[in-house]
Design an enzyme around this catalytic site. Structure first.
Site, PDB file in Angstrom:
ATOM      1  N   GLU A 175       6.318   7.026 -10.608  1.00  0.00           N
ATOM      2  CA  GLU A 175       6.396   6.075  -9.493  1.00  0.00           C
ATOM      3  C   GLU A 175       7.669   5.227  -9.510  1.00  0.00           C
ATOM      4  O   GLU A 175       7.613   4.005  -9.700  1.00  0.00           O
ATOM      5  CB  GLU A 175       5.167   5.152  -9.489  1.00  0.00           C
ATOM      6  CG  GLU A 175       3.858   5.887  -9.315  1.00  0.00           C
ATOM      7  CD  GLU A 175       2.653   4.944  -9.170  1.00  0.00           C
ATOM      8  OE1 GLU A 175       2.832   3.719  -9.247  1.00  0.00           O
ATOM      9  OE2 GLU A 175       1.543   5.454  -8.973  1.00  0.00           O
ATOM     10  N   GLU A 356      -2.189  11.471  -9.837  1.00  0.00           N
ATOM     11  CA  GLU A 356      -3.035  10.270  -9.900  1.00  0.00           C
ATOM     12  C   GLU A 356      -3.787  10.108  -8.588  1.00  0.00           C
ATOM     13  O   GLU A 356      -3.237  10.328  -7.509  1.00  0.00           O
ATOM     14  CB  GLU A 356      -2.218   8.984 -10.112  1.00  0.00           C
ATOM     15  CG  GLU A 356      -1.687   8.781 -11.493  1.00  0.00           C
ATOM     16  CD  GLU A 356      -1.008   7.419 -11.672  1.00  0.00           C
ATOM     17  OE1 GLU A 356      -1.351   6.449 -10.960  1.00  0.00           O
ATOM     18  OE2 GLU A 356      -0.116   7.342 -12.537  1.00  0.00           O
TER      19      GLU A 356
END
Ligand code: IFM
Length: 450
Positions: A175, A356
């Site tokens: 991320e 995720e």
């Protein structure tokens, strides 16, 4: 938590998953390991950030976390008992190179060698993330991600762990957008900077680090796979007022195209870059050859999906869907479908893993010794249903890693927000598989949604 079945019926003709679908769970080093002062580990930016009063709820830190470093064997057995076929974890750079440079510490590498061996023995496929936010503090002191040299140090570190660990699938940066936004624009994550000018310089170096590391893997270990782990947010219009479509396009640039375009096409999106250039010297940091490096071919794309963004003509976020314990986590499973379909529509097809997806709740063990997290069961069922819809559309999704295996240190939220499918009693470090873990085990066993 409400069910979204009614939204999904129309896109889900078949709820069966391919036999070789990789069913996994994910964690990250600072969130679960603890043992921050052991076996030569150096301090990371998160040790520093969490030590400052007010930065993390309740003054929590990752010093002990889920004590995974000391409970490795039991946690491996736990994964096997849940039927997991894959496990995504991250490697703590400051365990491998305490100062972020130089000779690796054997003890740090040995921990991950034991982890990989333990997974392999149990028939669980490892997927490793190189960087899940725990930058060695020594590198931060030298400028952190604002310093181009950090990207080169990252490639050196990547080479060490690529050579040390027998793992096929690698994720580079977890991320990058969260580092840029939370860490450098809003200051709510380490290193706690609030400065757009600096944030987008850091962004470029994070992407450069990704490309340099991916190139190292390709050169040294052909046949293995590497890609980024990107949190993507589908952006929807709140209304049909004039200006809303442009606001949606702008937000989509900042959320998605700013990361996908350079990595998958070798160019920053022109509209977003123009907006950035008005507030940051970032374009001056893009040197000849950088974009070719950043566009090093992606073998597997990690997609992380939590929530959509609905924006109005002023660019403000409008909450449209139910939220869970954390108010940013609007629950909209169709957003996962839209994200996956969009990737194959707008970019060339790349094997995808959902690295995720999950939801937080204030779960407690009940008098019957169980954790009845029916909200999470509904969340997982509805999102897997959306994923099945994308598979039926031909999107090449190979696997799914629920976030998270264990309750853990949820960054600025500390330990209150529990994302695990396994409950952790932080006083005793006891583990209790929640109902969602038992439900997930059944899905893995049958390959279909009940
Ligand atoms: O816990 C985080 C994880 O570290 C990165 N992705 C989002 C999760 C939930 O906030």
């Amino acid at each position: 938590m409400p069910s979204f079945d009614h939204l999904l019926e129309f896109i889900v003709p078949e709820q069966r998953f391919p036999g070789d679908f990789l069913w996994g769970a994910a964690t990250s080093a600072y969130q679960v390991e603890g043992a921050v002062d052991e076996d030569g580990r150096g301090p990371s930016v998160w040790d520093t950030f969490a030590a400052v009063p007010g930065n993390v709820k309740n003054g929590d830190t990752g010093a002990v976390a889920a004590d995974h470093y000391h409970r490795l064997d039991a946690d491996l057995d736990l994964m096997a008992s849940l039927g997991l076929r894959g496990y995504r974890f991250s490697i703590a750079w400051p365990r491998v190179q305490p100062e972020g440079t130089g000779r690796p510490d054997r003890r740090g590498l040995d921990f991950y060698r034991r982890l990989v061996a333990g997974l392999t023995e149990r028939g669980i496929r490892p997927a490793a993330t190189l960087f899940h936010w725990d930058l060695p503090q020594a590198l931060q002191d030298a400028g952190g991600w604002e310093n181009r040299d950090t990207a080169k140090r990252f490639a050196d570190y990547a080479e060490i762990v690529f050579d040390a660990l027998e793992i096929r699938d690698w994720l580079t940066i977890n991320e990058p957008k969260t580092v840029v936004d939370c860490g450098y624009r809003w200051g709510v994550h380490a290193p706690g900077v609030r400065d757009d000018g600096r944030a987008f310089v850091a962004l470029h170096h994070l992407l450069l680090a990704h490309g340099l590391a991916a190139r190292v893997l390709h050169e040294r270990h052909p046949g293995r796979r590497v890609g980024p782990a990107l949190n993507l947010h589908p952006v929807y219009p709140a209304d049909d007022r004039p200006g809303t479509a442009a606001a949606v396009r702008h937000q989509d640039g900042l959320e998605n195209r700013l990361y996908l375009d350079p990595i998958l096409t070798g160019a920053y999106p022109a509209d977003t870059l123009e907006w950035i250039a008005r507030r940051s010297p970032m374009p001056e940091h893009v040197l000849d050859g950088d974009l070719a490096t950043i566009a090093e071919p992606v073998d597997v794309l990690g997609v992380q999906y939590y929530n959509p963004l609905v924006v109005d003509a002023e660019g403000n976020r409008v909450l449209r869907h139910p939220t869970a314990q954390l108010d940013w986590l609007e629950i909209y499973p169709k957003g996962l479908y839209d994200t996956l379909v969009r990737l194959t529509r707008d970019y060339r097809p790349v094997p995808i893993m959902v690295t995720e997806n999950g939801v937080a709740a204030a779960d407690e063990v009940g008098p019957d010794g169980r954790v009845h997290d029916e909200g999470r069961v509904a969340f997982l069922r509805d999102h897997l249903s959306a994923l099945a819809g994308a598979l039926a559309e031909g999107v090449p999704v190979e696997g799914y890693f629920v976030w998270s295996l264990l309750d853990n240190f949820e960054w600025a939220e500390g330990y209150d927000a529990r994302f695990g499918v396994v409950h952790v009693d932080y006083a005793t470090q006891g583990r209790t598989p929640k109902d969602s873990a038992l439900w997930y085990r059944d899905v893995i066993t049958t390959g279909r949604l009940p």
